[in-house]
Design a protein around this motif. Structure first.
Motif, PDB file in Angstrom:
ATOM      1  N   LEU A   3       9.169 -43.951  -2.243  1.00  0.00           N
ATOM      2  CA  LEU A   3       8.007 -44.780  -2.546  1.00  0.00           C
ATOM      3  C   LEU A   3       6.740 -44.003  -2.210  1.00  0.00           C
ATOM      4  O   LEU A   3       6.620 -43.413  -1.137  1.00  0.00           O
ATOM      5  CB  LEU A   3       8.058 -46.078  -1.746  1.00  0.00           C
ATOM      6  N   GLY A   4       5.809 -43.961  -3.118  1.00  0.00           N
ATOM      7  CA  GLY A   4       4.570 -43.226  -2.916  1.00  0.00           C
ATOM      8  C   GLY A   4       4.640 -41.777  -3.331  1.00  0.00           C
ATOM      9  O   GLY A   4       3.615 -41.085  -3.325  1.00  0.00           O
ATOM     10  N   GLU A   5       5.819 -41.294  -3.713  1.00  0.00           N
ATOM     11  CA  GLU A   5       5.938 -39.870  -4.071  1.00  0.00           C
ATOM     12  C   GLU A   5       5.345 -39.570  -5.459  1.00  0.00           C
ATOM     13  O   GLU A   5       4.980 -38.435  -5.733  1.00  0.00           O
ATOM     14  CB  GLU A   5       7.407 -39.436  -4.026  1.00  0.00           C
ATOM     15  N   MET A   6       5.319 -40.574  -6.314  1.00  0.00           N
ATOM     16  CA  MET A   6       4.676 -40.394  -7.606  1.00  0.00           C
ATOM     17  C   MET A   6       3.344 -41.110  -7.562  1.00  0.00           C
ATOM     18  O   MET A   6       3.279 -42.336  -7.543  1.00  0.00           O
ATOM     19  CB  MET A   6       5.554 -40.943  -8.728  1.00  0.00           C
ATOM     20  N   SER A   7       2.281 -40.356  -7.518  1.00  0.00           N
ATOM     21  CA  SER A   7       0.949 -40.917  -7.328  1.00  0.00           C
ATOM     22  C   SER A   7       0.507 -41.722  -8.538  1.00  0.00           C
ATOM     23  O   SER A   7       0.803 -41.384  -9.682  1.00  0.00           O
ATOM     24  CB  SER A   7      -0.057 -39.787  -7.077  1.00  0.00           C
ATOM     25  N   GLU A   8      -0.236 -42.788  -8.254  1.00  0.00           N
ATOM     26  CA  GLU A   8      -0.820 -43.593  -9.326  1.00  0.00           C
ATOM     27  C   GLU A   8      -1.782 -42.755 -10.158  1.00  0.00           C
ATOM     28  O   GLU A   8      -2.057 -43.062 -11.312  1.00  0.00           O
ATOM     29  CB  GLU A   8      -1.558 -44.800  -8.729  1.00  0.00           C
ATOM     30  N   ALA A   9      -2.283 -41.674  -9.573  1.00  0.00           N
ATOM     31  CA  ALA A   9      -3.220 -40.818 -10.299  1.00  0.00           C
ATOM     32  C   ALA A   9      -2.538 -40.078 -11.448  1.00  0.00           C
ATOM     33  O   ALA A   9      -3.207 -39.541 -12.331  1.00  0.00           O
ATOM     34  CB  ALA A   9      -3.852 -39.808  -9.340  1.00  0.00           C
ATOM     35  N   ASP A  10      -1.193 -40.029 -11.451  1.00  0.00           N
ATOM     36  CA  ASP A  10      -0.465 -39.344 -12.514  1.00  0.00           C
ATOM     37  C   ASP A  10       0.571 -40.289 -13.115  1.00  0.00           C
ATOM     38  O   ASP A  10       1.761 -40.158 -12.868  1.00  0.00           O
ATOM     39  CB  ASP A  10       0.220 -38.088 -11.965  1.00  0.00           C
ATOM     40  N   PRO A  11       0.136 -41.278 -13.916  1.00  0.00           N
ATOM     41  CA  PRO A  11       1.087 -42.239 -14.478  1.00  0.00           C
ATOM     42  C   PRO A  11       2.100 -41.601 -15.413  1.00  0.00           C
ATOM     43  O   PRO A  11       3.197 -42.126 -15.580  1.00  0.00           O
ATOM     44  CB  PRO A  11       0.178 -43.230 -15.222  1.00  0.00           C
ATOM     45  N   ILE A  12       1.759 -40.449 -16.003  1.00  0.00           N
ATOM     46  CA  ILE A  12       2.678 -39.803 -16.936  1.00  0.00           C
ATOM     47  C   ILE A  12       3.988 -39.436 -16.233  1.00  0.00           C
ATOM     48  O   ILE A  12       5.074 -39.591 -16.792  1.00  0.00           O
ATOM     49  CB  ILE A  12       2.045 -38.544 -17.561  1.00  0.00           C
ATOM     50  N   ALA A  13       3.905 -38.946 -15.003  1.00  0.00           N
ATOM     51  CA  ALA A  13       5.122 -38.600 -14.255  1.00  0.00           C
ATOM     52  C   ALA A  13       6.013 -39.819 -14.079  1.00  0.00           C
ATOM     53  O   ALA A  13       7.243 -39.732 -14.184  1.00  0.00           O
ATOM     54  CB  ALA A  13       4.746 -38.017 -12.892  1.00  0.00           C
ATOM     55  N   MET A  14       5.398 -40.986 -13.836  1.00  0.00           N
ATOM     56  CA  MET A  14       6.164 -42.210 -13.700  1.00  0.00           C
ATOM     57  C   MET A  14       6.774 -42.629 -15.037  1.00  0.00           C
ATOM     58  O   MET A  14       7.930 -43.043 -15.116  1.00  0.00           O
ATOM     59  CB  MET A  14       5.270 -43.333 -13.152  1.00  0.00           C
ATOM     60  N   TYR A  15       6.000 -42.489 -16.106  1.00  0.00           N
ATOM     61  CA  TYR A  15       6.483 -42.901 -17.424  1.00  0.00           C
ATOM     62  C   TYR A  15       7.695 -42.080 -17.864  1.00  0.00           C
ATOM     63  O   TYR A  15       8.522 -42.556 -18.644  1.00  0.00           O
ATOM     64  CB  TYR A  15       5.363 -42.780 -18.472  1.00  0.00           C
ATOM     65  N   LEU A  16       7.813 -40.843 -17.376  1.00  0.00           N
ATOM     66  CA  LEU A  16       8.939 -39.994 -17.753  1.00  0.00           C
ATOM     67  C   LEU A  16      10.272 -40.514 -17.237  1.00  0.00           C
ATOM     68  O   LEU A  16      11.336 -40.077 -17.693  1.00  0.00           O
ATOM     69  CB  LEU A  16       8.706 -38.560 -17.253  1.00  0.00           C
ATOM     70  N   ASN A  17      10.246 -41.473 -16.306  1.00  0.00           N
ATOM     71  CA  ASN A  17      11.488 -42.070 -15.840  1.00  0.00           C
ATOM     72  C   ASN A  17      12.202 -42.832 -16.952  1.00  0.00           C
ATOM     73  O   ASN A  17      13.389 -43.112 -16.857  1.00  0.00           O
ATOM     74  CB  ASN A  17      11.212 -43.021 -14.665  1.00  0.00           C
ATOM     75  N   ASP A  18      11.461 -43.195 -18.007  1.00  0.00           N
ATOM     76  CA  ASP A  18      12.033 -43.968 -19.110  1.00  0.00           C
ATOM     77  C   ASP A  18      12.539 -43.080 -20.243  1.00  0.00           C
ATOM     78  O   ASP A  18      12.910 -43.589 -21.301  1.00  0.00           O
ATOM     79  CB  ASP A  18      10.966 -44.923 -19.675  1.00  0.00           C
ATOM     80  N   ILE A  19      12.574 -41.788 -20.025  1.00  0.00           N
ATOM     81  CA  ILE A  19      12.809 -40.858 -21.133  1.00  0.00           C
ATOM     82  C   ILE A  19      14.165 -41.060 -21.811  1.00  0.00           C
ATOM     83  O   ILE A  19      14.312 -40.856 -23.009  1.00  0.00           O
ATOM     84  CB  ILE A  19      12.636 -39.397 -20.642  1.00  0.00           C
ATOM     85  N   PHE A  20      15.194 -41.488 -21.060  1.00  0.00           N
ATOM     86  CA  PHE A  20      16.526 -41.670 -21.631  1.00  0.00           C
ATOM     87  C   PHE A  20      16.795 -43.103 -22.094  1.00  0.00           C
ATOM     88  O   PHE A  20      17.841 -43.366 -22.693  1.00  0.00           O
ATOM     89  CB  PHE A  20      17.604 -41.272 -20.616  1.00  0.00           C
TER      90      PHE A  20
END
Length: 495
Positions: free
Chosen positions: A418-435
């Motif tokens: 938790l907190g490892e993917m910063s809100e400042a970089d939403p793209i990194a979070m969005y990549l969790n949906d890639i599959f």
């Protein structure tokens, strides 16, 4: 924790019907476990009085010989489902105090089948997120830990509370919703099973809308058999939902033979992404061999438009969200901002939405409004709709060529902190949906099955994608994979 908490849905059902335990006993065991699990922040609205009343009614039905599939079984309900007289906030401040006067079709189906509601579960606000960090209730926490590291991990999102509750044995099963992977990704992170049915298999009526052409409810459970039992209870035609399919609901559990001899499993080359962790690649290869050893034919396939799925999804989903969330304005229900002297209706809208919506929801509403605006509609939204059609056609083509199911990774990694993917970089979070997003764009059924662990002991899962309306066949293939993988790991209790 009592032995009752560790039961699967199927085991608890059999014990109830045999008279080995009552629903009231079972419900009390889970209510006690929930009380001691505040650190997980999975349950956000507790309904013990409702649960015990439903359990007593279930015991009476069982005694009378009238015991439907879910009779007496305690489950958790994601906060996105409207439950009559019980707070239903979609984890948003803007719906604070909202208690619906009606029941969602899915929860009504479960209650008609005798299910017991323990409470409402945490989630990302309006189902927008992949880590359960956008909730007005605070973060839900994964019961798993990385080796000896005490860092709190995400249970995934948006159905993070559901995943955490099932993995921690706080309920037998839970409802989830999946717009771009929000059942399958958290199921993978928590080491449980989660199925997104074909779009239209479960009614969306009474489920707070995110993206109406993508949202679909489904079960999150401890096993494939449990998923089959619960999905049958949740599904069915609903005249109140124009997208609900008027098709019979099969006996999914009866279809679980584990025999997949002669089935053709496709392995899409486009899912081999650059930078994919070796552990995910190896798990995929091992899963392929498991299905081959079970008698399936493995065939390499191509889904050429997969690479456009993520940008397509993040145009269509925010566009639909901006339209759906326009109704939250402080006029009829939920939060209304305090107004200054001289403020009018426009100021009320602006202040209410600014206070009520979190940053991620605001971001997606703004993106969605932009892509729907004059001058950009054709450049973004219309183009995304056309690409969506091509993505759907890719699947139709491989199914027409004889593919019965498609095997892919479920997530690009194990659960992160938790907190490892910063809100400042939403793209990194969005990549969790890639599959996972392709399955929603094409309206197909998909299931995440835990099949191994990484070097730090965290669960990893594979995804199976099935033909439309053939959830029974998909569940049976998943059942064969589950048996071959033999995943039995559980999180060590620390909470």
């Amino acid at each position: 924790m009592s032995d009752l908490n560790g039961l699967t849905l199927a085991e608890a059902r059999d014990k109830l019907r045999a008279g080995d335990v009552s629903s009231v006993e079972l419900t009390k065991a889970f209510l006690g476990e929930i009380e001691g699990a505040a650190a997980l922040n999975a349950f956000v609205h507790h309904t013990p009085e409702i649960a015990l009343a439903q359990a007593e009614a279930a015991d009476a039905r069982i005694a009378a010989g009238d015991a439907p599939a879910m009779c007496g079984l305690p489950v958790g309900i994601k906060d996105l489902f409207c439950t009559k007289g019980v707070p239903s906030q979609a984890a948003s401040r803007i719906l604070e105090g909202f208690r619906p006067e009606y029941e969602s079709t899915v929860t009504q189906n479960l209650f008609d089948a005798g299910a017991v509601m323990l409470g409402k579960l945490n989630m990302d606000e309006f189902a927008m997120g992949s880590s359960n960090e956008t909730s007005c209730y605070g973060n839900a926490v994964n019961p798993w830990r990385r080796g000896n590291d005490d860092a709190a991990l995400t249970p995934g999102g948006s159905s993070g509370g559901s995943a955490a509750a099932v993995a921690a044995d706080l309920c037998l099963a839970a409802t989830g919703t999946d717009t771009g992977g929000s059942i399958r990704q958290p199921a993978a992170f928590a080491g449980i099973t989660g199925i997104k049915p074909t779009y239209g298999r479960c009614s969306r009526w009474g489920v707070v809308a995110f993206a109406s052409s993508l949202d679909q409810a489904g079960p999150m459970t401890k096993s494939v058999r449990d998923a089959a039992i619960m999905l049958e209870a949740m599904a069915g035609h609903d005249p109140k939902d124009s997208t609900s399919a008027d098709l019979p609901v099969p006996d999914f559990e009866a279809m679980l033979t584990g025999d997949i001899r002669g089935k053709v499993i496709g392995v899409p080359k486009e899912y081999r992404m650059d930078g994919m962790p070796a552990e995910i690649e190896n798990l995929w290869a091992e899963g392929t061999e498991m299905l081959r050893d079970a008698g399936a034919e493995i065939r390499d396939i191509s889904l050429p438009h997969t690479k456009y799925a993520l940008p397509t999804y993040y145009v269509i989903a925010p566009a639909e969200a901006s339209s759906n969330l326009a109704r939250y304005d402080g006029v009829r229900y939920g939060h209304r901002a305090a107004l200054a002297q001289g403020d009018g209706i426009t100021e009320m809208y602006e202040k209410t939405r600014a206070e009520g919506f979190g940053h991620e929801v605001q971001r997606r509403v703004m993106v969605g409004t932009y892509v729907l605006s004059a001058g950009f509609y054709d450049a973004y939204y219309n183009r995304a709709r056309k690409v969506r059609t091509l993505i759907k056609r890719d699947f139709e083509t491989v199914f027409a060529e004889g593919i019965d199911a498609i095997l892919t990774p479920a997530t690009p990694s194990a659960a992160f902190g938790l907190g490892e993917m910063s809100e400042a970089d939403p793209i990194a979070m969005y990549l969790n949906d890639i599959f996972t997003v392709t399955v929603n764009l094409a309206g197909l059924p998909g299931i995440a099955v835990p099949t191994g662990t990484d070097a730090q002991g965290l669960p990893l899962a594979l995804q199976l994608i099935g033909r439309p309306w053939e959830e029974g066949d998909l569940l049976n293939t998943a059942y064969a994979l589950e048996k071959a993988a033999g995943f039995v790991a559980k999180p060590a209790k620390w909470w």
